[in-house]
Scaffold this active site. Structure first.
Site, PDB file in Angstrom:
ATOM      1  N   LEU A 130      31.630  14.973  44.582  1.00 49.05           N
ATOM      2  CA  LEU A 130      31.256  14.460  45.892  1.00 49.05           C
ATOM      3  C   LEU A 130      31.536  12.972  46.069  1.00 49.05           C
ATOM      4  O   LEU A 130      31.722  12.499  47.193  1.00 49.05           O
ATOM      5  CB  LEU A 130      29.758  14.717  46.111  1.00 49.05           C
ATOM      6  N   TYR A 131      31.587  12.216  44.981  1.00 45.72           N
ATOM      7  CA  TYR A 131      31.673  10.761  45.087  1.00 45.72           C
ATOM      8  C   TYR A 131      32.934  10.332  45.820  1.00 45.72           C
ATOM      9  O   TYR A 131      34.050  10.678  45.425  1.00 45.72           O
ATOM     10  CB  TYR A 131      31.638  10.103  43.706  1.00 45.72           C
ATOM     11  N   THR A 132      32.746   9.553  46.870  1.00 44.97           N
ATOM     12  CA  THR A 132      33.816   9.060  47.743  1.00 44.97           C
ATOM     13  C   THR A 132      34.829  10.161  48.070  1.00 44.97           C
ATOM     14  O   THR A 132      36.037   9.968  47.988  1.00 44.97           O
ATOM     15  CB  THR A 132      34.518   7.826  47.146  1.00 44.97           C
ATOM     16  N   GLY A 178      35.815  12.768  46.569  1.00 40.53           N
ATOM     17  CA  GLY A 178      36.750  13.157  45.516  1.00 40.53           C
ATOM     18  C   GLY A 178      37.610  12.018  45.000  1.00 40.53           C
ATOM     19  O   GLY A 178      38.280  12.170  43.974  1.00 40.53           O
TER      20      GLY A 178
END
Length: 359
Positions: A59-61, A63
């Site tokens: 989920l971070y940025t 992908g």
């Protein structure tokens, strides 16, 4: 202490650094964070110092965090097997698709394949269930993770942000069925968030999970950048500037006092406190710049005395859930308190102080 002072993670033989590099700040898609080049500089600094554990999530940025890590490893030719790559599933990158998030078998498989592609690797060392999914039976999640481990695409599994009762249930199911079990637990933990000491951390210690705290600086509050003097200034940055209670300023004051004594930063002392707590295997640190990372790494050089720890503990004592307050009150009222191995337990059998065996 150095980043190369590795320790085994939970009930496993996996060696991790005492500080894990968190990469939620990698990429600017969320309107804050580090540029691609700065993110790679942060990676280089951490790895050059001997760190071996990198944590991210699908989920971070959106992908991009995973892709930055994968590109960096490919560009530099670092030996993949020397690293502990840690990522997570659960987050939904496709709004409107109900099967693109959660802990179902379908989502685990598709999330893993996408993470492997972005990270440009054929396996994940530590694969985390990012959060509790009340709509998916835990047996389904564990069965899918077991298949991922058996396939060789995942080496170890772990769990984050999940109630203690559900983690305990999962561990018992895995043990009964001879499936891979969780070896780690990610939770928020800091001098300003200690409620996990009631259930989650004792559960982890009892069931063999290494604890990896996130937000050990409580979104930057424990860096000391917010003071009584600047509390009316306009807020900037990722978070709205908090209106801090006096109790938080008191904790920061004590951190500042210890930091001045050791010629270090408030953040380093706050991190050192987390690292010194029972059950903590590796602590997550994040940074938007190499300078911030360097400052966080100073925590490795901080040595807190028992008096320092007591000094910080007494002003940050958490309010815990039942039955801990009840048992502590019972002990203080003389209704128990058995000393075993030199330690008095507050969970001893409750008996009136003057009672005696009758039958």
């Amino acid at each position: 202490m150095e980043l190369t002072h590795y320790r085994t993670f939970g009930k496993s033989g996996l060696r991790v650094s005492p500080l894990t590099l968190g990469t939620m700040t990698f990429g600017e898609e969320w309107g804050w964070g580090a540029s691609t080049e700065e993110s790679k500089s942060i990676l280089k600094l951490y790895l050059d110092k001997g760190g071996n554990t990198i944590d991210t999530a699908n989920l971070y940025t959106k992908g991009h965090s995973e892709k930055i890590i994968g590109d960096y490893l490919k560009e530099t030719g670092i030996r993949r097997d020397s690293l502990v790559l840690s990522t997570k599933f659960y987050g939904n990158l496709y709004p409107g698709d109900p099967n693109a998030g959660g802990t179902s078998r379908k989502n685990i498989i598709q999330s893993l394949e996408q993470s492997l592609r972005r990270l440009q690797t054929d396996y994940i060392d530590l694969y985390w269930m990012h959060a509790f999914d009340e709509f998916t039976p835990i047996e389904e999640t564990l069965s899918a993770l077991q298949d991922m481990v058996t396939s060789g695409k995942v080496r170890y599994i772990a769990v984050s942000d999940t109630p203690a009762w559900k983690v305990a249930q999962a561990q018992m199911i895995s043990q009964f069925r001879s499936w891979a079990s969780f070896i780690g637990l990610q939770i928020e933990y800091s001098l300003l968030e200690r409620t996990s000491e009631g259930e989650l951390i004792p559960m982890a210690q009892e069931l063999g999970l290494g604890v990896m705290p996130w937000s050990p600086l409580k979104q930057g509050i424990l860096t000391g950048k917010y003071t009584r003097e600047n509390q009316n200034d306009q807020s900037t940055g990722r978070y709205t500037k908090p209106d801090l209670p006096e109790s938080t300023h008191t904790i920061i004051d004590r951190l500042r006092e210890i930091a001045n004594q050791q010629n270090t930063t408030i953040a380093a002392v706050a991190l050192a406190w987390v690292m010194a707590q029972p059950g903590i295997s590796s602590t997550l640190i994040g940074a938007r710049t190499t300078n911030q990372l360097q400052q966080n790494l100073e925590a490795l050089s901080v040595s807190l005395t028992p008096d320092d720890l007591t000094y910080l503990n007494e002003v940050s004592e958490p309010v815990l859930n039942f039955p801990i307050p009840f048992m502590r009150a019972a002990y203080h009222n003389g209704m128990g308190g058995t000393t075993i191995n030199g330690k008095t337990s507050v969970l001893s059998p409750i008996l009136p102080q003057n009672s005696q065996e009758v039958y």
